[in-house]
Design a protein around this motif. Structure first.
Motif, mmCIF file in Angstrom:
data_model
loop_
_atom_site.group_PDB
_atom_site.id
_atom_site.type_symbol
_atom_site.label_atom_id
_atom_site.label_comp_id
_atom_site.label_asym_id
_atom_site.label_seq_id
_atom_site.Cartn_x
_atom_site.Cartn_y
_atom_site.Cartn_z
ATOM 1 N N ASN A 27 0.851 -1.175 0.000
ATOM 2 C CA ASN A 27 0.000 0.000 0.000
ATOM 3 C C ASN A 27 0.897 1.238 0.000
ATOM 4 O OD1 ASN A 27 -1.760 2.098 0.506
ATOM 5 N ND2 ASN A 27 -2.982 0.929 1.978
ATOM 6 N N LEU A 28 1.024 1.878 -1.156
ATOM 7 C CA LEU A 28 1.908 3.035 -1.272
ATOM 8 C C LEU A 28 1.326 4.275 -0.597
ATOM 9 C CD1 LEU A 28 3.126 2.595 -4.935
ATOM 10 C CD2 LEU A 28 4.281 1.926 -2.832
ATOM 11 N N ALA A 29 -0.002 4.349 -0.488
ATOM 12 C CA ALA A 29 -0.637 5.507 0.140
ATOM 13 C C ALA A 29 -0.449 5.485 1.657
ATOM 14 C CB ALA A 29 -2.121 5.552 -0.208
ATOM 15 N N ASP A 30 -0.463 4.308 2.239
ATOM 16 C CA ASP A 30 -0.316 4.191 3.686
ATOM 17 C C ASP A 30 0.697 3.097 3.979
ATOM 18 O OD1 ASP A 30 -0.472 4.036 6.399
ATOM 19 O OD2 ASP A 30 -2.631 3.597 6.489
ATOM 20 N N ARG A 31 1.956 3.477 4.158
ATOM 21 C CA ARG A 31 3.030 2.513 4.351
ATOM 22 C C ARG A 31 2.921 1.771 5.676
ATOM 23 N NH1 ARG A 31 5.450 0.813 0.178
ATOM 24 N NH2 ARG A 31 7.502 0.772 1.052
ATOM 25 N N ASP A 32 2.028 2.221 6.571
ATOM 26 C CA ASP A 32 1.845 1.513 7.838
ATOM 27 C C ASP A 32 0.961 0.285 7.674
ATOM 28 O OD1 ASP A 32 3.448 3.261 9.299
ATOM 29 O OD2 ASP A 32 1.774 4.644 9.626
ATOM 30 N N GLN A 33 0.249 0.205 6.574
ATOM 31 C CA GLN A 33 -0.585 -0.972 6.298
ATOM 32 C C GLN A 33 0.324 -2.113 5.831
ATOM 33 O OE1 GLN A 33 -3.870 -1.546 6.580
ATOM 34 N NE2 GLN A 33 -4.170 0.474 7.494
ATOM 35 N N PRO A 34 0.164 -3.292 6.402
ATOM 36 C CA PRO A 34 1.008 -4.414 5.965
ATOM 37 C C PRO A 34 0.629 -4.850 4.542
ATOM 38 C CG PRO A 34 -0.632 -5.173 7.532
ATOM 39 C CD PRO A 34 -0.746 -3.667 7.470
ATOM 40 N N PRO A 35 1.581 -5.400 3.798
ATOM 41 C CA PRO A 35 1.252 -5.872 2.447
ATOM 42 C C PRO A 35 0.382 -7.120 2.517
ATOM 43 C CG PRO A 35 3.467 -6.515 3.026
ATOM 44 C CD PRO A 35 2.969 -5.625 4.143
ATOM 45 N N ALA A 36 -0.314 -7.390 1.430
ATOM 46 C CA ALA A 36 -1.033 -8.660 1.342
ATOM 47 C C ALA A 36 0.027 -9.758 1.420
ATOM 48 C CB ALA A 36 -1.815 -8.731 0.043
ATOM 49 N N PRO A 37 -0.234 -10.825 2.185
ATOM 50 C CA PRO A 37 0.842 -11.752 2.526
ATOM 51 C C PRO A 37 1.264 -12.740 1.447
ATOM 52 C CG PRO A 37 -1.202 -12.447 3.520
ATOM 53 C CD PRO A 37 -1.481 -11.136 2.853
ATOM 54 N N TYR A 38 0.553 -12.853 0.337
ATOM 55 C CA TYR A 38 0.865 -13.966 -0.559
ATOM 56 C C TYR A 38 0.445 -13.647 -1.987
ATOM 57 C CZ TYR A 38 0.747 -18.767 -2.325
ATOM 58 O OH TYR A 38 0.951 -19.904 -3.045
ATOM 59 N N ALA A 39 1.298 -13.988 -2.944
ATOM 60 C CA ALA A 39 0.967 -13.825 -4.364
ATOM 61 C C ALA A 39 1.167 -15.166 -5.052
ATOM 62 C CB ALA A 39 1.843 -12.767 -5.004
ATOM 63 N N ALA A 40 0.087 -15.817 -5.403
ATOM 64 C CA ALA A 40 0.178 -17.156 -6.001
ATOM 65 C C ALA A 40 0.999 -17.143 -7.285
ATOM 66 C CB ALA A 40 -1.219 -17.697 -6.267
ATOM 67 N N ALA A 41 0.821 -16.138 -8.120
ATOM 68 C CA ALA A 41 1.565 -16.095 -9.381
ATOM 69 C C ALA A 41 3.064 -15.933 -9.152
ATOM 70 C CB ALA A 41 1.048 -14.958 -10.243
ATOM 71 N N GLY A 42 3.440 -15.167 -8.167
ATOM 72 C CA GLY A 42 4.846 -14.947 -7.895
ATOM 73 C C GLY A 42 5.563 -16.176 -7.381
ATOM 74 N N VAL A 43 4.840 -17.073 -6.755
ATOM 75 C CA VAL A 43 5.439 -18.271 -6.184
ATOM 76 C C VAL A 43 6.057 -19.152 -7.264
ATOM 77 C CG1 VAL A 43 4.925 -20.394 -4.929
ATOM 78 C CG2 VAL A 43 3.987 -18.243 -4.159
ATOM 79 N N VAL A 44 5.476 -19.171 -8.444
ATOM 80 C CA VAL A 44 5.963 -20.069 -9.488
ATOM 81 C C VAL A 44 6.976 -19.425 -10.427
ATOM 82 C CG1 VAL A 44 3.880 -21.474 -9.445
ATOM 83 C CG2 VAL A 44 4.040 -19.576 -11.050
ATOM 84 N N LEU A 45 7.237 -18.137 -10.303
ATOM 85 C CA LEU A 45 8.105 -17.447 -11.256
ATOM 86 C C LEU A 45 9.518 -18.019 -11.291
ATOM 87 C CD1 LEU A 45 8.223 -15.222 -13.352
ATOM 88 C CD2 LEU A 45 8.904 -13.659 -11.546
ATOM 89 N N ALA A 46 10.209 -18.070 -10.175
ATOM 90 C CA ALA A 46 11.587 -18.565 -10.167
ATOM 91 C C ALA A 46 11.676 -20.036 -10.569
ATOM 92 C CB ALA A 46 12.244 -18.328 -8.816
ATOM 93 N N PRO A 47 10.798 -20.922 -10.085
ATOM 94 C CA PRO A 47 10.871 -22.313 -10.562
ATOM 95 C C PRO A 47 10.627 -22.452 -12.072
ATOM 96 C CG PRO A 47 9.604 -22.215 -8.539
ATOM 97 C CD PRO A 47 9.854 -20.796 -8.964
ATOM 98 N N VAL A 48 9.718 -21.662 -12.627
ATOM 99 C CA VAL A 48 9.482 -21.706 -14.069
ATOM 100 C C VAL A 48 10.703 -21.200 -14.816
ATOM 101 C CG1 VAL A 48 8.141 -20.691 -15.957
ATOM 102 C CG2 VAL A 48 6.976 -21.617 -13.972
ATOM 103 N N TYR A 49 11.307 -20.124 -14.341
ATOM 104 C CA TYR A 49 12.528 -19.613 -14.967
ATOM 105 C C TYR A 49 13.645 -20.663 -14.914
ATOM 106 C CZ TYR A 49 11.183 -14.705 -15.648
ATOM 107 O OH TYR A 49 10.612 -13.541 -16.082
ATOM 108 N N LEU A 50 13.769 -21.355 -13.796
ATOM 109 C CA LEU A 50 14.782 -22.399 -13.673
ATOM 110 C C LEU A 50 14.546 -23.495 -14.709
ATOM 111 C CD1 LEU A 50 17.211 -23.656 -12.252
ATOM 112 C CD2 LEU A 50 15.605 -24.655 -10.603
ATOM 113 N N LYS A 51 13.291 -23.889 -14.871
ATOM 114 C CA LYS A 51 12.981 -24.896 -15.887
ATOM 115 C C LYS A 51 13.327 -24.368 -17.274
ATOM 116 C CE LYS A 51 9.811 -27.411 -18.501
ATOM 117 N NZ LYS A 51 8.936 -27.097 -19.580
ATOM 118 N N TRP A 52 13.001 -23.123 -17.557
ATOM 119 C CA TRP A 52 13.282 -22.547 -18.868
ATOM 120 C C TRP A 52 14.776 -22.471 -19.159
ATOM 121 C CZ3 TRP A 52 9.503 -17.794 -19.015
ATOM 122 C CH2 TRP A 52 8.200 -18.254 -19.244
#
Length: 140
Positions: A27-52
């Motif tokens: 949250n760029l407007a309120d930096r005191d708000q914690p970020p959402a804890p999980y991004a499903a798409a981001g979890v697979v990025l590095a393993p997919v890159y490794l496979k590629w």
């Protein structure tokens, strides 16, 4: 080398240390708000890159590349062999092993073993193995 730069940058800076967990947003407007804890798409990025970097299906040329983006430093004599088993492709599962060694007379020797599924129909663009020699051995 742009692919490797992005792969290592994502691996080093986008994930929580020791995990494959990425924050969803901040949250760029309120930096005191914690970020959402999980991004499903981001979890697979590095393993997919490794496979590629080990096994890449180029849909534009219908070519199956093996070792296309393996970092040159991974093929320095004395490093552990690169071993990948059951790499999934549309042509079946493939196994790949690449190992570099130093031989006095020949300099650098890189050995690759590729195991293809029985009855493989090769892609129209062919199957290509790319071995990227360390900088000190390029062109020799």
């Amino acid at each position: 080398e742009r692919f490797l730069l992005h792969y290592f940058a994502v691996s080093a800076h986008a994930y929580t240390r020791g995990t494959m967990t990425t924050p969803e947003s901040s949250n760029l407007a309120d930096r005191d708000q914690p970020p959402a804890p999980y991004a499903a798409a981001g979890v697979v990025l590095a393993p997919v890159y490794l496979k590629w970097l080990l096994c890449f299906e180029d849909h534009a040329s219908n070519t199956l590349w093996l070792g296309k983006a393996v970092p040159r430093d991974w093929l320095v004599p004395g490093e552990e062999p690169i071993v990948a088993e059951r790499l999934s492709t549309r042509y079946g599962r493939i196994a790949l092993q690449i190992e570099a060694s130093a031989v006095a007379a020949a300099g650098l020797v890189i050995r690759a073993n590729v195991t293809l599924p029985a009855g493989l129909t090769p892609p129209a663009g062919g199957l290509r193995l790319r071995l990227r020699a360390p900088p000190e051995h390029v062109g020799k």
